[in-house]
Design an enzyme around this catalytic site. Structure first.
Site, short mmCIF file in Angstrom:
data_model
loop_
_atom_site.label_atom_id
_atom_site.label_comp_id
_atom_site.label_asym_id
_atom_site.label_seq_id
_atom_site.Cartn_x
_atom_site.Cartn_y
_atom_site.Cartn_z
N GLU A 199 0.84 -1.21 0.00
CA GLU A 199 0.00 0.00 0.00
C GLU A 199 0.87 1.25 0.00
O GLU A 199 1.85 1.34 0.74
CB GLU A 199 -0.90 -0.03 1.24
N ASP B 21 2.91 2.31 -4.85
CA ASP B 21 2.89 2.46 -6.33
C ASP B 21 3.44 3.80 -6.81
O ASP B 21 4.14 3.85 -7.82
CB ASP B 21 1.51 2.14 -6.93
N GLY C 246 -16.21 5.02 -2.55
CA GLY C 246 -15.42 5.35 -1.36
C GLY C 246 -15.20 4.16 -0.44
O GLY C 246 -14.88 4.32 0.72
N LEU D 132 -12.22 -0.04 -2.80
CA LEU D 132 -12.04 -1.06 -3.83
C LEU D 132 -11.91 -0.44 -5.22
O LEU D 132 -12.07 -1.10 -6.23
CB LEU D 132 -13.21 -2.07 -3.80
N ASP E 184 -4.43 0.84 -9.26
CA ASP E 184 -5.86 0.55 -9.41
C ASP E 184 -6.24 0.35 -10.86
O ASP E 184 -7.02 -0.54 -11.21
CB ASP E 184 -6.70 1.67 -8.81
N TYR F 225 -3.92 11.98 1.29
CA TYR F 225 -3.20 11.20 0.26
C TYR F 225 -2.10 12.05 -0.37
O TYR F 225 -0.95 11.62 -0.51
CB TYR F 225 -4.19 10.73 -0.81
C1 GLA Z 1 -5.29 4.57 -3.95
C2 GLA Z 1 -4.55 4.99 -5.22
C3 GLA Z 1 -3.49 3.94 -5.60
C4 GLA Z 1 -2.62 3.58 -4.42
C5 GLA Z 1 -3.45 3.27 -3.19
C6 GLA Z 1 -2.62 3.05 -1.97
O1 GLA Z 1 -6.08 3.47 -4.20
O2 GLA Z 1 -5.45 5.14 -6.29
O3 GLA Z 1 -2.73 4.43 -6.68
O4 GLA Z 1 -1.69 4.60 -4.16
O5 GLA Z 1 -4.37 4.31 -2.90
O6 GLA Z 1 -1.87 1.91 -2.09
#
Ligand code: GLA
Length: 367
Positions: free
Chosen positions: A32, A35, A121, A124, A171, A220
């Protein structure tokens, strides 16, 4: 699944759709916030999908209707070439057409009907599944020359561009390339990937906490900036290139040191997770999930009290090998690896105990 009473494409647009397409959400098993640091991730496709029906238009207008938002927000409309952020779900559609233009891939006007069984939200990635479903439909309808990896990159650009969420590529790669039966080990720098099955006689458990997250802004973005700052101070291109030894020698100030430690150790856990899955070792993979959660909680600080409660209940449940927060954090869902014969019971018991302790409605998404 069309809910009773939801209008079909023909009723919305007075004609038949030309194509239909879909794409899954994703459940990240481990890796997590790695990426956007050039690191490793390990998602699998969720059984829940976003479905889209499309028909081309003679003009340069895009009209869209979504089954899954309130009536007042169900319709969106914009003109190709005049895409602008509106702060609605339509931004994901406009983001895709704007990104296609950046790639010099021509797309005409269209009508779109969308439905998704992914919770918005819920951690997923309903957004990536929408972007990828739309791009698959447009590829079909306008015969666009797009392979699945380029398609994922354009979907990611929709989000980092018009939508304005500085996400990594996990994702969109998962929605474009993963399936439900094998997890996708992905090197987000080279985009090399490998599909690996879950250990025999195991099943996933995924439970939505009922706390909805939003990462278009806020935390984020802060985490991403902290990681970039850490890489700069460590003198590496991305945190992917740093080791725990580098971190100890550099003595970074808090909280940058903790953020970097999460990413560096998490990358290592994903690589070890790959080995564990390949040898069918559910115990070992579960232990890595637990360590990953602890690192997200203490070092990356993206968990919440509700998610910690849910992870704790899952970890202690009979037949569960390990559990962790999945997705960007600050709410959303947890994922656990469990004995297949015990997963249904365990999920029901975890959810029941959770709703006894907090005034929230958990949703069991898997199994
Ligand atoms: C979100 C982002 C991904 C990744 C995750 C955390 O889902 O869209 O690119 O950074 O958070 O792993």
């Amino acid at each position: 699944m069309i809910e009773q009473g939801a209008p079909a494409f023909d009723a919305l647009f007075n004609r038949a759709p030309a194509v239909t397409a879909d794409a899954p959400g994703r459940v990240n098993l481990i890796g997590e916030h790695t990426d956007y640091n050039g690191g490793f991730v390990f998602p699998i496709a969720a059984p829940q999908r976003t479905r889209i029906a499309l028909a081309p238009r003679a003009d340069a207008v895009v009209r869209g209707w979504s089954r899954d938002v309130g009536d007042e927000q169900a319709w969106i409309e914009f003109r190709l070439g005049a895409e602008a952020r509106a702060g609605t779900w339509g931004d994901y559609i406009a983001g895709v057409t704007a990104a296609l233009r950046e790639w010099n891939i021509p797309c005409g006007g269209f009508d779109a009907r969308i439905e998704s069984d992914l919770p918005l939200g819920g951690g997923l990635s309903s957004s990536a599944s929408l972007e990828v479903a739309l791009l698959r439909g447009l590829r079909d309808m306008f015969s666009l020359d797009l392979d699945d990896v380029v398609l994922a990159k354009i979907a990611q650009r929709a989000e980092t561009g018009l939508v304005g969420a500085p996400v990594g590529i996990m994702d969109q790669m998962a929605a474009s390339l993963a399936d439900e039966h094998a997890a996708l080990f992905l090197d987000t720098r080279s985009l090399a990937y490998e599909r690996v099955r879950l250990p025999p006689a195991t099943s996933l458990i995924v439970i939505h906490s009922g706390v909805v997250h939003r990462h278009a802004g806020g935390e984020y973005r802060v985490r991403r900036a902290e990681c970039e700052e850490a890489a700069r101070r460590l003198g590496v291109r991305e945190l992917r290139d740093a080791t725990v030894g580098d971190l100890e020698r550099a003595a970074l100030p808090p909280p940058i040191d903790r953020r970097a430690r999460h990413v560096i150790t998490e990358n290592d856990r994903v690589v070890r997770g790959l080995a564990a899955l390949k040898s069918g070792d559910a115990q070992q993979f579960g232990a890595l999930m637990v360590a990953s959660h602890e690192s997200m909680r203490a070092d990356f600080e993206i968990s919440t009290a509700e998610i910690d409660l849910l992870v704790g209940l899952a970890r202690d449940a009979d037949g569960v090998y390990g559990a962790r927060l999945t997705g960007g954090g600050f709410g959303g869902s947890i994922v656990a690896l469990a004995d297949a014969a015990k997963a249904v019971d365990a999920a029901a018991r975890i959810a029941a105990e959770y709703s006894r302790r907090v005034p929230l409605h958990p949703t069991v998404l898997i199994p």
